[in-house]
Write an enzyme that holds these catalytic residues in place. Sequence first.
Site, PDB file in Angstrom:
ATOM      1  N   SER D  49       0.856  -1.182   0.000  1.00 43.57           N
ATOM      2  CA  SER D  49       0.000   0.000   0.000  1.00 43.57           C
ATOM      3  C   SER D  49       0.892   1.232   0.000  1.00 43.57           C
ATOM      4  CB  SER D  49      -0.915  -0.005   1.224  1.00 43.57           C
ATOM      5  OG  SER D  49      -1.842   1.051   1.130  1.00 43.57           O
ATOM      6  N   GLU D  50       0.552   2.196  -0.853  1.00 43.56           N
ATOM      7  CA  GLU D  50       1.446   3.332  -1.087  1.00 43.56           C
ATOM      8  C   GLU D  50       1.795   4.098   0.181  1.00 43.56           C
ATOM      9  OE1 GLU D  50      -0.838   5.673  -3.858  1.00 43.56           O
ATOM     10  OE2 GLU D  50      -1.985   6.661  -2.284  1.00 43.56           O
ATOM     11  N   ASN D  51       0.906   4.029   1.187  1.00 43.81           N
ATOM     12  CA  ASN D  51       1.148   4.792   2.403  1.00 43.81           C
ATOM     13  C   ASN D  51       2.110   4.109   3.373  1.00 43.81           C
ATOM     14  OD1 ASN D  51      -1.213   3.101   2.422  1.00 43.81           O
ATOM     15  ND2 ASN D  51      -1.715   3.874   4.452  1.00 43.81           N
TER      16      ASN D  51
END
Lengths: 231, 231, 225, 225
Positions: D49-51
């Site tokens: 997940s990009e975060n």
Amino acid sequence: MPARADGEHVIDKRVGSLVDAVADIRDGATVFVGGFGNSGIPVELVHAVLDQGARDLTLVTNNAGSGETDVAALLRERRVRKIICSYPRSSGSIWFEERYRAGELELELVPQGTLSERMRAAGAGLGGFFTPAGADSLLAEGKEVRIINGRRHVFEEPLHGDVALIKARKADRWGNLVYSTAARNFGPTMATAATLTVVQVREFVELGDLDPECIVTPGIFVDRVVQVEAS
Amino acid sequence: MPARADGEHVIDKRVGSLVDAVADIRDGATVFVGGFGNSGIPVELVHAVLDQGARDLTLVTNNAGSGETDVAALLRERRVRKIICSYPRSSGSIWFEERYRAGELELELVPQGTLSERMRAAGAGLGGFFTPAGADSLLAEGKEVRIINGRRHVFEEPLHGDVALIKARKADRWGNLVYSTAARNFGPTMATAATLTVVQVREFVELGDLDPECIVTPGIFVDRVVQVEAS
Amino acid sequence: MSGPRLSLTDMARRVSRDIPSGAYVNLGIGMPTLVGDVVSPEKEIVYHSENGILGMGPAPAPGEGDPELINAGKQPVTLVPGGSFFHHTDSFMMMRGGHIDVTVLGAFQVSEKGDLANWATDEVGHPPAVGGAMDLAVGAKRVLVLMTHTTKAGAPKILSSCTFPLTAAAVVDRIYTELAVLDVTRDGLVVREMVAGLDREELQARTGARLAFADDVLVLEPGAV
Amino acid sequence: MSGPRLSLTDMARRVSRDIPSGAYVNLGIGMPTLVGDVVSPEKEIVYHSENGILGMGPAPAPGEGDPELINAGKQPVTLVPGGSFFHHTDSFMMMRGGHIDVTVLGAFQVSEKGDLANWATDEVGHPPAVGGAMDLAVGAKRVLVLMTHTTKAGAPKILSSCTFPLTAAAVVDRIYTELAVLDVTRDGLVVREMVAGLDREELQARTGARLAFADDVLVLEPGAV
């Protein structure tokens, strides 16, 4: 390198209040605000800036707030001149949309990885970098584009902040930080790239309590730490 | 996302021997070797490459070896065509000096921070960056120089490896890594920038035993891990 | 060379007085490491080492310590409480990015413009090495040079222009030698302090750049710095 | 739109078959997240997940979980054993640097050259937003697009050239719609699979780019993908 017995002249970045934490933020400042969605937002620090009164701010933050709190509150109260952002629009970003549509807010839209990398470049003392992200897009307009290894890249400049407001889980008096799960997000990078880095933490610990192998942000990047227990 | 009961089709980057760890390294490969001084050098992996026989190598490593082991042994055995390095000369770097003076070894000298940053750029998918380090020096000759914010910067290109050989303390079967004190040095960056990242570790642990807040190199950057207990 | 001069310990002690409590400090290899030994224990200094350490402490007791916990000079060190480890790229972010408050470096030559030459001489055939010198020189907030005033042969090391290859241009803030403390200013070199018993003409004679003298040049007493 | 078509679940299931065990996968927000729900449990997939998460697991039980442990769509998730957290800059290193094996993205339009338009339409006045779409599109090793074949109004979304602003040029490898699976090749679009009961002319009519057909076009049976 022991601390003095009288406790003076030792490094102690802890401050006693949110008011002290955001003291001296000037009108016109470029302010980084950590967080992604509702994860890792330094809500209490942003509200302290609201109380402190600085205006004409340039905010650098991934999202543009939602509802009535934190970044949305700064927008509502017209404290923000410009926002540098990757994803301003979200469910509940009513104050962003209101100010944007009224032409009262300048928006610089930056791909999310580029936003983070530009701050890192500032923190790392680099003069800028070429990235393929966005090089084929409208967001490269007006920027230098160069073909590198057969692929279009766009030149991106470092992005430096006057102030970074971030949230971490624990800190010691040197300002060493550890974070909590995905709330880490932009915090470690923002801390490196601002002149004044202010951190709200859930908990203070003694110097030496944080595992030196696991410290995520060394205190060298941190200026002030304030405890906000419930955050 | 459970593993299958029969143990197949799960991610398992552990290999059983040093021979397997360095299999398929080709002549002419660019090989990163971790370590700084005698700290963090993957000695056993380098010796395995010596046994494996690859030659005409380009080594990327901070120092150029000393005495008769690891990088020095590769130089002695004439396996190295070129070395990209920040500090090749040290007490005991006899084989480097021998090969260099004889004109048998090409040397590309790179400031230490630039060496690390160039590998990071490769791992990060960037096309290069401007740095002030070395911009006033001989090492900028033949490179693009640009004044940014009144200061000379030199353009530096990403540095990609075919193979990275690094050393860590512990790994799990996904290749997640933690390091040991200052032996961390170039490992985390090299792991991101090579097509094949091979790691020697002191200890294997079960998946889930490493604290997700403290993993330094996530397994996504790792291809093979071999245990070398005494290292 | 004869005449009045400071000892190495005096020189290191003089440098240490310019390092404020709370500073993040990187000491170059060689002579600068002596500074760490003489800093007042009342100061809390955080030492950085390029190989990924903040909060570097003194050498371990003989036979103790971690053989992989070394400093930039490859000598064994320890970690103080509050210290941390990080990778090389992050370490050089700190150096190049303006996060180190003070660095103390050795030098072959320094020019009156603050140009620094500390990585290569004009010796031919000698294989070159650069290490972290360039990143540190361009990035530290304050660059202090600690070196002998002249070469062993008596040639000046403080010059109008460096003759050796530059590490970085216009980066040195202050120079400490066995004879004097000199500031690099926009108007050239200004002598702030001189060893007792040395006269200005003698100092100028040993220097390859024109010196100005502060209105109140302080006297450095050997053994009492 | 009438006629034979796959359900969303069928579409997600079809995509999931192209994700190999052991892959590092980033699922875009919206329709692509469905893919995670239908991947065979025999596969071990590491979700990014990009975060700042690798090893993202399913949503926690209601009332449980960490409110700050969210995915790119801002929904609560969990971490599986072997997962890790890292900061945003490192997360985007993974995305841009070619470390993600497969990404599944939604799209407004895809061209026959593999150009992707998935961040902005031609609607005016609508404030723009880009997020991580561009970094992911340029960096993932394989870019799979999961989308409806046409707009709600019936306009084709697969075109000879995109009319909406590009996210990235020449990045899409394969397109999955309710009607077909299409590969982007050097010679243009090649239909590999089609829903049962649809004829080639009908598919071409709903597509804004010239289609070629594989020698052995497979049939996708609704409910049995």
